[in-house]
Write a protein that holds these residues in place. Structure first.
Motif, short mmCIF file in Angstrom:
data_model
loop_
_atom_site.label_atom_id
_atom_site.label_comp_id
_atom_site.label_asym_id
_atom_site.label_seq_id
_atom_site.Cartn_x
_atom_site.Cartn_y
_atom_site.Cartn_z
N ARG A 101 0.98 -1.23 -0.15
CA ARG A 101 -0.01 0.02 0.02
C ARG A 101 0.95 1.33 -0.20
N ASP A 102 0.50 2.32 -0.05
CA ASP A 102 1.02 3.75 -0.28
C ASP A 102 0.50 4.55 0.75
N ASP A 103 -0.11 4.24 1.82
CA ASP A 103 -0.68 5.18 2.81
C ASP A 103 0.52 5.65 3.70
N LEU A 104 1.42 6.49 3.26
CA LEU A 104 2.56 6.76 3.91
C LEU A 104 3.01 7.98 3.44
N CYS A 105 3.30 8.60 4.66
CA CYS A 105 4.10 10.20 4.81
C CYS A 105 5.46 9.99 5.61
N VAL A 106 6.32 10.56 4.80
CA VAL A 106 7.58 10.53 5.35
C VAL A 106 8.29 11.81 5.25
N VAL A 107 9.06 12.25 6.55
CA VAL A 107 9.55 13.40 6.60
C VAL A 107 11.02 13.31 7.02
N GLY A 108 11.58 14.10 6.17
CA GLY A 108 13.18 14.19 6.64
C GLY A 108 13.96 15.16 5.93
N ASP A 109 15.27 15.23 6.02
CA ASP A 109 16.38 16.27 5.54
C ASP A 109 17.50 15.57 5.28
N ALA A 110 17.84 15.42 4.16
CA ALA A 110 19.23 14.55 3.95
C ALA A 110 20.23 15.35 4.40
N SER A 111 20.21 16.54 4.45
CA SER A 111 21.34 17.34 5.02
C SER A 111 21.49 17.37 6.50
N GLN A 112 20.68 16.54 7.16
CA GLN A 112 20.73 16.39 8.67
C GLN A 112 21.11 14.79 8.64
#
Length: 727
Positions: free
Chosen positions: A259-270
Motif C-alpha cells: 500500500r502507499d498510505d505513507l507520509c515520510v519527513v526528513g532532511d538529507a542535510s541532517q
C-alpha cells in the motif's frame, strides 16, 4: 499488543467538528499543504527549524478530525523514545490521544510479544539490555582479550551489521574499509560475531536488533500475521526518515504490504548517523519508488535569525555536488522568518584553556544581558572536550548540565517530587465535588500553583537560592517541574482542554519512561550528535579544528560530507546568538600546530584566522606504492598493514615488554572513553605493539612509527611518551 479494530468510534475518537478548521489555523502555506494531503504517498523535505513536527502532527490530527484516519489504525514512527513521547504529547494536545506514536523498536516489540506464541510457540526469549557481557563471553570462547573500550566498539559493529541486514556469513564481504573495530581484523570480527550469536542462543535471549529481524521474519513467513497487522495499521507517518536503516525500511515495507498510505519527513542535510547504519538513500529515492508521490518542501525557518540561517546555507553550498567521491544531494535553501539578528562570531584562541575561559566569559555576558542559562549551549565534537568547559564554567560560578550525564528522572529530588505529586493527585481525586457543583468548582485548583505548594515541602521557592552546589541543583530540578506544569497547563487551556494534577503526573510518568527531561536552569554541555533535535537561544560551537571537525578518522569523501552535515546541525541549533571558536594548541605555551576547520574556509573572516589556516588547501599527495619490507626476525616478506607496522610476522615472537603494552592499552581505553570514540581510532593494537617494541624517547622518534601521523602526534604524543617513561 495488537487489538481488534473497533466497529464503532470509542470514547476518545474525536467527532468531525469545527476542530478540523482550528487545527489548520496558524500553519503556513507549505505546512497546511502537508496537513491537508491525506491520501497516497507524501514526502516532506523539511529543513532545520521549519516546523516539521508541527506539520505532521497537525496532519494526523486533521486526518482524524475529518474522518480520513481512524486514530487506532494510525501509527507514527520515529527513532528515539524522547521524540515519540514529544509527539504523543502534541497529539494529545490536538485532541487525538488514541493515535500511536512509537519508535520502530517499540512498535516491533509490541507486535512480537503478541504474535510470538502463535507464530513461533512458547515464551518470547528475554530481551538483552546490554551486549557487553555476552560479547565478553563470546571473546573468551575464542580466547580473545577485550577491555571496556573494545567491547563497546564490537557492540557498535555488530549493531551496524545487523541493521544493515548482514549475518556472520555475509559480514566479511561488506566489512572492507570499516577499520579494525575493537582492534580485531575483519576475519576475527566475523568469528566474534558468530560466537556472540551462539552465546545468545545458549542463554535464550535476543537483542534489540533481533526484535526487528524476528518481526520481519514472522511477517515474511506468516501470511495470517501479516494480514492482521496490515488490517490494524492503515496509515503510517515516519519522522526523521533520513535516519532509517535498511532493516527498518524492510519492516516498514512489510507493514505497508504494497500500500502507499505513507507520509515520510526528513532532511538529507541532517544525516549524521551513517555510522550506525542509517542512510538517506530511502528518502532521496522516495520519488523514484512512488512516482505519484506528493512532495512538499518546508524551507521557512522559524527558529533562527537571518545571519544564522545564511551561515548554514553557505556551509552546505560550499560543498559542490561535483566534488570527487561520496554522494551529495542538493540541500534545501532555508529562508529565515525571525529576520535580523547579530552576526555569528568567529574567535581563534591560543590554546584549549583560553578557549574555555573565553567561552565562559562570553556566556557570563549573555546571562547578564538577559539570556537565560537554560537557553545557552556549548557543543563539541567529542565528549572528551567537555572537561575544560566544565572547569571554566565552574570557575565563573555559572551552573551547567552535561547532556548524557546523570538522568534527570533518576535524581533523588525528582523521584521524591513525583511521589508527592502522585499522592496529591489522589487526594484531589478523592475530594472531587459532585455533579451538582458548578463546572468551575469541578475543575479544581490551578495546577501550577498546586505544584508549587506541593514542592515547597521539598525546598522549592520562587526565588533561586543564593548558594550554589547541591542546594542550587536541587532547586533547579524542582523549578524545572514547576515550569513544565505551567507550560502544559497553558498549552492545554489554549486548546480548550482541562488540565488537572493527575494529567501532569501521567505526563511525568511517560516522560520518565522516555527520558524526556524538562528544561533545567543551567548551560547545556553536549556533543553535536546529542544536540540533534534541540535548540537554544545561544549556541557555542567549539574546537573547530582540523582533526576534530572533520574528525581524524573521517577519511573518504562520504565521511567528510557527514562531518559537514554535523556542523550544519550544530549551526542550526542556534536561534539568535552563534559563536564558533577553535584553538591553535592543546595546552598553554604549547606549539600551535592546529589550523581552523576546512569547513570555515570562506565563512570565517580572514582576520580571525592565523597563518595559512584560511588559505586553500592543496590536495593530499597520491600514496606511493609501499616498499617491500621483511620480518626482522625471520626475513619473510611482510604483507599485512599490521605486520608492516610492527616490522615482524604475526607468527614471530614479539619483542616488547608485556607490561608496557598493557599500560598503553589501558591508556588507549581511557582516552577512547573520554573522547567517545572507538579505541582503534586512537591507535590500533598493531600501532601500540610497534610503539612498545621501539620505545621512542622523543616526539620525533614517535612520529617515525607507522600509524602515528601529525594529528595523532599532536593529540596523543605527549601522553604516550608519559606512559612509556612511567616505571
Amino acid at each position: 499488543m495488537v487489538s481488534a479494530v473497533p466497529q464503532h468510534p470509542g470514547p476518545e475518537t474525536p467527532e468531525p467538528i469545527d476542530t478540523a478548521a482550528t487545527i489548520l489555523a496558524g500553519l503556513d502555506d507549505e505546512q497546511r499543504q502537508v496537513a491537508t494531503s491525506l491520501q497516497g504517498p507524501v514526502c516532506v523535505l523539511a529543513g532545520a527549524g521549519t516546523g516539521k513536527t508541527r506539520a505532521i502532527t497537525h496532519r494526523i490530527a486533521h486526518g482524524v478530525h475529518t474522518g480520513a484516519f481512524a486514530p487506532q489504525r494510525t501509527l507514527a514512527l520515529t527513532f528515539t523514545a524522547r521524540a515519540a513521547a514529544e509527539m504523543r504529547t502534541r497529539l494529545r494536545t490536538l485532541g487525538v490521544p488514541a493515535v500511536q506514536a512509537r519508535t520502530f523498536h517499540a512498535a516491533a516489540l509490541r507486535q512480537l510479544q503478541f504474535f510470538w506464541p502463535q507464530a513461533v510457540g512458547g515464551q518470547l526469549p528475554g530481551l538483552l539490555d546490554h551486549k557487553a557481557n555476552l560479547i565478553a563471553e563470546a571473546a573468551r570462547r575464542l580466547q580473545l582479550t577485550t577491555d571496556r573500550a573494545s567491547l563497546r566498539d564490537v557492540a557498535s559493529e555488530i549493531e551496524w551489521a545487523k541493521v544493515s541486514m548482514l549475518t556472520p556469513d555475509t559480514y566479511l564481504g561488506s566489512a572492507a574499509g570499516r577499520g579494525e573495530p575493537g582492534g580485531f581484523s575483519a576475519t576475527t570480527m566475523t568469528r566474534l560475531f558468530q560466537s556472540y550469536e551462539d552465546v545468545k542462543a545458549d542463554r535464550n535471549v535476543i537483542d534489540f536488533e533481533d526484535v526487528l529481524l524476528i518481526t520481519v521474519g514472522i511477517l515474511q513467513e506468516d501470511a495470517k500475521v501479516a494480514a492482521t497487522v496490515r488490517e490494524q495499521y492503515r496509515h503510517f507517518v515516519v519522522d526523521e526518515y533520513q535516519d532509517v536503516s535498511p532493516l527498518q525500511q524492510r519492516l516498514l515495507d512489510l507493514w505497508l504490504g504494497g500500500r502507499d498510505d505513507l507520509c515520510v519527513v526528513g532532511d538529507a542535510s541532517q544525516t549524521i548517523y551513517s555510522f550506525t547504519g542509517a542512510t538517506s538513500r530511502f528518502l532521496l529515492q522516495f520519488r523514484s519508488r512512488y512516482p505519484n508521490a506528493q512532495v512538499v518542501e518546508l524551507i521557512r525557518n522559524y527558529r533562527s535569525t537571518e545571519p544564522v540561517v545564511s551561515l548554514a546555507n553557505r556551509l552546505l553550498t560550499a560543498r559542490r555536488g561535483g566534488s570527487a567521491g561520496g554522494t551529495w544531494s542538493e540541500p534545501l535553501r532555508l529562508v529565515s522568518q525571525p529576520g535580523a539578528g547579530p552576526d555569528p562570531r568567529f574567535t581563534e584562541y591560543p590554546d584549549d584553556e583560553a578557549e574555555a575561559a573565553g567561552v565562559a566569559a562570553r556566556i557570563g555576558a549573555l546571562i547578564e544581558s538577559g539570556v537565560p542559562a537554560s537557553q545557552i549551549a556549548v557543543l563539541f565534537r567529542t565528549n572528551g572536550q567537555s572537561q575544560a568547559f566544565e572547569q571554566a564554567l565552574a570557575a565563573a560560578s555559572i551552573g551547567y548540565q552535561l547532556r548524557g550525564g546523570e538522568r534527570f528522572f533518576a535524581r533523588r529530588e525528582v523521584r521524591e517530587a513525583i511521589l508527592q505529586l502522585r499522592a496529591a493527585a489522589r487526594a484531589v481525586e478523592g475530594a472531587r465535588p459532585g455533579p451538582e457543583d458548578e463546572p468551575g468548582e469541578r475543575d479544581g485548583a490551578d495546577v501550577p500553583a498546586t505544584v508549587k505548594d506541593v514542592l515547597s515541602s521539598l525546598g522549592y521557592q520562587d526565588q533561586a537560592p543564593s548558594q550554589g552546589g547541591a542546594v542550587r541543583e536541587r532547586w533547579e530540578s524542582l523549578a524545572a517541574l514547576v515550569s513544565l506544569a505551567g507550560e502544559l497547563a497553558a498549552e492545554r487551556t489554549a486548546h480548550g482542554q482541562r488540565f488537572e494534577l493527575a494529567d501532569l503526573v501521567r505526563e511525568l510518568d511517560e516522560r520518565a519512561a522516555a527520558q524526556h527531561a524538562p528544561t533545567v536552569d543551567g548551560v547545556t554541555l553536549a556533543s553535536l550528535h546529542s544536540a540533534k533535535g534541540l535548540e537554544w537561544d545561544a549556541v557555542f560551537l567549539t574546537g573547530l579544528t582540523e582533526g576534530l571537525m572533520p574528525i581524524t578518522f573521517a577519511e573518504d569523501q562520504a565521511e567528510i560530507d557527514e562531518e559537514r552535515r554535523l556542523l550544519y546541525v550544530g549551526i542550526t541549533r542556534a536561534r539568535r546568538h552563534l559563536d564558533l571558536s577553535w584553538s591553535l594548541a592543546r595546552s598553554p605555551g604549547g606549539r600551535g600546530h592546529r589550523t581552523a576547520s576546512r569547513f570555515l574556509d570562506g565563512l570565517a573572516p580572514a582576520a580571525t584566522r592565523s597563518r595559512a589556516a584560511g588559505a586553500a588547501r592543496t590536495p593530499a599527495p597520491r600514496r606511493r606504492t609501499a616498499a617491500v619490507l621483511h620480518c626482522r626476525v625471520c626475513g619473510t616478506v611482510l604483507t599485512t598493514g599490521a605486520e608492516r607496522k610492527t616490522g615482524r610476522c604475526a607468527t614471530c615472537p614479539p619483542g616488547y615488554d608485556e607490561k608496557v603494552f598493557e599500560a598503553l592499552r589501558t591508556w588507549r581505553s581511557e582516552t577512547a572513553k573520554q573522547g567517545s570514540v572507538p579505541a582503534y581510532v586512537v591507535f590500533t593494537d598493531a600501532t601500540l605493539m610497534a610503539i612498545a617494541e621501539r620505545m621512542p624517547g622523543s616526539a620525533e622518534e614517535l612520529a617515525g612509527i607507522t600509524g602515528v601521523g601529525p594529528a595523532k602526534l599532536e593529540r596523543y604524543g605527549e601522553a604516550v611518551l608519559t606512559v612509556l617513561r612511567t616505571p
